[in-house]
Design an enzyme around this catalytic site. Structure first.
Site, short mmCIF file in Angstrom:
data_model
loop_
_atom_site.label_atom_id
_atom_site.label_comp_id
_atom_site.label_asym_id
_atom_site.label_seq_id
_atom_site.Cartn_x
_atom_site.Cartn_y
_atom_site.Cartn_z
N LYS A 102 0.66 -1.25 0.01
CA LYS A 102 0.09 0.01 -0.16
C LYS A 102 0.88 1.28 0.16
CE LYS A 102 -4.50 -1.26 1.99
NZ LYS A 102 -4.31 -2.77 2.46
N SER A 127 1.28 -10.04 -0.60
CA SER A 127 1.05 -8.57 -0.52
C SER A 127 1.34 -7.92 0.57
CB SER A 127 -0.50 -8.06 -0.72
OG SER A 127 -1.27 -9.08 0.03
N GLU A 142 -9.92 7.47 4.04
CA GLU A 142 -10.81 6.70 5.09
C GLU A 142 -10.10 5.57 5.19
OE1 GLU A 142 -11.35 6.79 1.80
OE2 GLU A 142 -11.04 4.84 1.47
C1 PLP Z 1 -5.29 -3.77 1.68
C2 PLP Z 1 -4.38 -5.04 1.45
C3 PLP Z 1 -4.82 -5.92 0.63
C4 PLP Z 1 -6.08 -5.65 -0.37
O1 PLP Z 1 -5.94 -4.40 -1.20
P1 PLP Z 1 -5.66 -4.85 -2.61
O2 PLP Z 1 -6.01 -3.25 -3.27
O3 PLP Z 1 -6.67 -5.44 -3.37
O4 PLP Z 1 -4.36 -5.11 -3.24
C5 PLP Z 1 -4.33 -6.98 0.38
N1 PLP Z 1 -3.31 -7.30 1.02
C6 PLP Z 1 -2.80 -6.56 2.02
C7 PLP Z 1 -1.65 -7.00 3.05
C8 PLP Z 1 -3.47 -5.37 2.28
O5 PLP Z 1 -2.93 -4.39 3.30
#
Ligand code: PLP
Length: 408
Positions: free
Chosen positions: A88, A377, A110
């Site tokens: 992010k 992610s 938000e």
């Molecule tokens: C916020 C988040 C997501 C989901 O958001 P995407 O926009 O779909 O990538 C996925 N994994 C983590 C670790 C997150 O913090």
């Protein structure tokens, strides 16, 4: 003008048109501006810690059959190695730089679980911008650690006390505040969602993930992956991972949604299971909706995937057949965290664990010497309490009580 648009668009009050037009123009200028590029690259490298590692999951590969027999080699693209622990931060830094170029002094956002709030507050602190984060008062109670972190980073967290006191109410309040402060504030959107140009802009920033996967894999294996797997909330880590490979028809692109606890509405957050075309929060895409066309309730063990809509570019790639969607259940995600922790020394975020769960299903069926890359992610630190609950670890309750008493 929006009539022709299948997915995406900008369905917003007229008051915002001028702001979105200026943002679009600045984004187009910035893409071609060397000063912007070098500042963004410098932040990614020397603040966020890019490039993130591509981990060869040797023990998981062996366990899933690869190397010796049928089965793919498993690689993990570790976005959890980024500063603040997930992908992010990348689009927050990109938007923060654009906000400064537009002469804005403040980022607003938000947040539901708080992850986007923390990333925005981090980018704002680094770039010298004020930060105001809107959060439902119910979520503030549930997500105390992230609220605390945002405050330490200098952000003002504004509780939203109406409606369900959760994310969607926070979105409304942030939009209202934005319209009252258009000159000073940039609305920092946390995924490849919202009105144009946000979906394209955040995908542009996140596409560094896919470019790095290509370069790292070509150095290690001298070939393309056969499949890339990423979890899908709004779709930013997935679009970021997939984008560079869209023209490579041999590479399967697989998005994994939250299968939750069942297939009934309210038990999951999978647009594949029940998504329908709709317009919500300024864009046209696939949304989980009630019979009356209202946004339906969703469920996922992972806060980041617990969202009714999906980014319009991803919806388009899905309906055109280029991207496959599937889902993993809450239980499969928890089990995948444990599996990769014990075999690879990687504690994944619950969101990312949905992608890992899919890898466990498909890798054994793939040919020998094929390659699957899963985007991790985020790292699992933020899910400590969720894990403790999922593993029914009662001693955590005691630990927290003792820890708190130490201050008294
Ligand atoms: C916020 C988040 C997501 C989901 O958001 P995407 O926009 O779909 O990538 C996925 N994994 C983590 C670790 C997150 O913090």
């Amino acid at each position: 003008m929006n009539k022709e648009i299948k997915y995406g668009g900008a369905y917003v009050p007229e008051m915002l048109w001028d702001t979105l037009r200026k943002l679009t123009e600045e984004f187009e200028r910035a893409k071609k501006d060397e000063a912007f590029q070098s500042e963004f690259q410098d932040l990614l490298r020397n603040f966020s810690g890019r490039p993130t590692p591509l981990i060869f999951a040797a023990r998981a590969t062996a366990d899933l059959g690869g190397l010796t027999g049928q089965g793919a080699k498993v690689y993990l693209k570790n976005e959890g190695a980024n500063h603040t622990g997930a992908h992010k931060i990348t689009h927050c830094l990109g938007q923060g730089l654009l906000a400064k170029r537009l002469g804005k002094s403040m980022l607003i956002a938000e947040t539901g679980a708080g992850q986007h709030g923390v990333a925005t507050a981090t980018a704002a602190a680094k770039l010298g911008l004020e930060c105001v984060v809107f959060m439902g008062s119910h979520d503030i109670k549930r997500q105390r650690p992230n609220v605390f972190l945002m405050e330490r980073l200098g952000a003002k967290v504004v509780p939203v006390e109406y409606g369900s006191k959760t994310l969607k109410d926070a979105v409304n309040e942030a939009l209202k505040f934005w319209m009252e402060h258009l000159d000073e504030a940039h609305y920092c959107i946390g995924s490849v969602l919202g009105p144009a140009p946000y979906p394209e802009m955040n995908r542009y920033f996140q596409s560094v993930i896919g470019r790095e996967i290509r370069a790292e894999l070509s150095e290690r294996e001298n070939k393309l992956p056969d499949a890339i797997v990423a979890c899908v909330g709004g779709g930013s880590n997935a679009m970021g991972s997939f984008y560079d490979f869209i023209p490579e028809k041999s590479v399967r692109l697989i998005g994994v949604e939250a299968g939750g606890v069942g297939k009934k509405m309210g038990e999951h957050a999978s647009r594949k299971i029940a998504g329908e075309l709709g317009i919500f929060q300024g864009y046209k895409s696939l949304f989980l909706q009630t019979d009356e066309g209202q946004i339906a309730p969703t469920h996922s063990i992972s806060a980041g995937l617990d969202y009714p809509g999906v980014g319009p570019e991803l919806a388009e790639l899905y309906t055109s057949g280029r991207v496959e969607l599937t889902y993993a259940t809450d239980a499969e995600a928890v089990s995948a965290v444990d599996y990769f922790a014990k075999l690879e020394g990687v504690i994944s975020a619950l969101e990312s664990a949905h992608a890992l769960a899919e890898v466990r299903k498909i890798a054994p069926k793939m040919p020998k010497n094929s390659i699957v890359v899963a985007t991790l992610s985020g790292r699992g630190d933020k899910d400590l309490f969720n894990f403790a609950r999922a593993f029914k670890d009662e001693s955590f309750r005691e630990f927290l009580k003792d820890e708190y008493n130490r201050y008294e």
